[in-house]
Design a protein around this motif. Structure first.
Motif, short mmCIF file in Angstrom:
data_model
loop_
_atom_site.label_atom_id
_atom_site.label_comp_id
_atom_site.label_asym_id
_atom_site.label_seq_id
_atom_site.Cartn_x
_atom_site.Cartn_y
_atom_site.Cartn_z
N MET A 1 0.84 -1.19 0.00
CA MET A 1 0.00 0.00 0.00
C MET A 1 0.87 1.23 0.00
SD MET A 1 -3.24 1.22 0.65
CE MET A 1 -3.17 2.62 -0.36
N THR A 2 0.59 2.12 -0.88
CA THR A 2 1.29 3.40 -0.97
C THR A 2 0.94 4.25 0.24
OG1 THR A 2 1.17 3.31 -3.36
CG2 THR A 2 1.59 5.45 -2.38
N LYS A 3 1.94 4.91 0.79
CA LYS A 3 1.68 5.82 1.91
C LYS A 3 0.92 7.03 1.38
CE LYS A 3 3.86 7.96 5.84
NZ LYS A 3 2.72 7.78 6.69
N LEU A 4 -0.12 7.38 2.08
CA LEU A 4 -0.95 8.51 1.69
C LEU A 4 -0.38 9.81 2.23
CD1 LEU A 4 -4.44 7.00 2.55
CD2 LEU A 4 -3.32 7.05 0.33
N THR A 5 -0.75 10.90 1.57
CA THR A 5 -0.50 12.23 2.10
C THR A 5 -1.86 12.84 2.44
OG1 THR A 5 -0.50 13.21 -0.11
CG2 THR A 5 1.64 12.57 0.82
N PHE A 6 -1.86 13.76 3.38
CA PHE A 6 -3.10 14.38 3.84
C PHE A 6 -2.95 15.89 3.77
CE2 PHE A 6 -2.83 10.23 5.69
CZ PHE A 6 -4.10 9.73 5.54
N ARG A 7 -4.07 16.54 3.45
CA ARG A 7 -4.08 18.00 3.40
C ARG A 7 -5.51 18.47 3.58
NH1 ARG A 7 -6.30 19.34 -1.45
NH2 ARG A 7 -5.91 17.98 -3.24
N ASN A 8 -5.64 19.75 3.91
CA ASN A 8 -6.98 20.34 3.93
C ASN A 8 -7.51 20.39 2.51
OD1 ASN A 8 -7.14 20.78 6.71
ND2 ASN A 8 -6.07 22.71 6.55
N ALA A 9 -8.78 20.09 2.36
CA ALA A 9 -9.40 20.11 1.03
C ALA A 9 -9.39 21.52 0.48
CB ALA A 9 -10.83 19.59 1.12
N GLN A 10 -9.33 21.60 -0.82
CA GLN A 10 -9.44 22.86 -1.54
C GLN A 10 -10.75 22.83 -2.32
OE1 GLN A 10 -5.91 22.63 -3.93
NE2 GLN A 10 -4.56 22.89 -2.18
N GLU A 11 -11.25 23.99 -2.64
CA GLU A 11 -12.54 24.04 -3.33
C GLU A 11 -12.50 23.24 -4.64
OE1 GLU A 11 -16.23 27.11 -4.04
OE2 GLU A 11 -14.24 27.92 -3.60
N GLY A 12 -11.36 23.18 -5.29
CA GLY A 12 -11.22 22.40 -6.51
C GLY A 12 -11.37 20.90 -6.30
N ASP A 13 -11.33 20.45 -5.04
CA ASP A 13 -11.51 19.03 -4.72
C ASP A 13 -12.98 18.64 -4.60
OD1 ASP A 13 -8.70 18.64 -4.45
OD2 ASP A 13 -8.80 19.34 -2.36
N LEU A 14 -13.88 19.62 -4.57
CA LEU A 14 -15.29 19.33 -4.28
C LEU A 14 -15.91 18.31 -5.23
CD1 LEU A 14 -16.95 22.68 -3.15
CD2 LEU A 14 -16.57 20.60 -1.82
N ASP A 15 -15.60 18.39 -6.51
CA ASP A 15 -16.19 17.43 -7.45
C ASP A 15 -15.83 16.00 -7.06
OD1 ASP A 15 -17.64 17.04 -10.09
OD2 ASP A 15 -15.75 15.95 -10.45
N LYS A 16 -14.57 15.75 -6.76
CA LYS A 16 -14.12 14.42 -6.37
C LYS A 16 -14.74 14.02 -5.03
CE LYS A 16 -11.43 10.77 -6.61
NZ LYS A 16 -11.50 9.73 -7.60
N ILE A 17 -14.80 14.96 -4.09
CA ILE A 17 -15.37 14.68 -2.77
C ILE A 17 -16.83 14.28 -2.88
CG2 ILE A 17 -16.05 15.75 -0.57
CD1 ILE A 17 -13.40 17.40 -0.79
#
Length: 152
Positions: A1-17
């Motif tokens: 399993m690839t190690k994930l990175t985490f960050r606060n969502a950006q408005e551009g992520d809304l479609d995926k979310i």
């Protein structure tokens, strides 16, 4: 399993979310995944991102968003004025389910709650989500309270 990175969502992520939120039997009944996204999602995003006690977090694999959850940090008078972290809106991309993404997300979230001085992490999940219930129990969560909701 690839190690994930985490960050606060950006408005551009809304479609995926919103796509991830709608991509399950319960979510497809309550979300409106359409283009353009309904304005209510953008309004909620701005309310969350402007509140220092709310974080909408995305998990990324090779810069691609593969998971999301919201953390809310709440001060309580009970427990000697302690803080709690509530985790809600947890989803992983269907392409990575069962591959350890959820476990990494919760490890990160629990660490974040400790950073914020929380004494407990709590969550709710629909009783129909039997796989999710088993997953949370494997992570050490216990059903210590009976949750109730009133739809308005």
């Amino acid at each position: 399993m690839t190690k994930l990175t985490f960050r606060n969502a950006q408005e551009g992520d809304l479609d995926k979310i919103v796509g991830m939120l709608a991509d399950d039997p319960l979510g497809m009944k309550r979300e409106r995944y359409e283009k353009p996204l309904p304005e209510s999602y953008h309004q909620a995003f701005h309310a969350i991102s402007s509140d220092p006690n709310n974080e909408l977090v995305v998990a990324c694999m090779d810069n691609e968003v593969v998971g999301v959850f919201q953390m809310t940090f709440t001060p309580y008078i009970t427990h000697q004025g302690g803080w709690r972290a509530t985790i809600e809106g947890v989803r992983t991309s269907s392409a990575v389910r069962g591959k350890g993404v959820g476990t990494q997300m919760f490890e990160w979230a629990i660490h974040r709650a400790k950073e914020r001085g929380c004494h407990v992490v709590q969550l709710t999940t629909d009783k129909k989500r039997e796989d999710a219930l088993r997953f949370y129990e494997r992570l050490g969560f216990h059903a210590t309270h009976e949750g109730m909701k009133l739809k308005l």
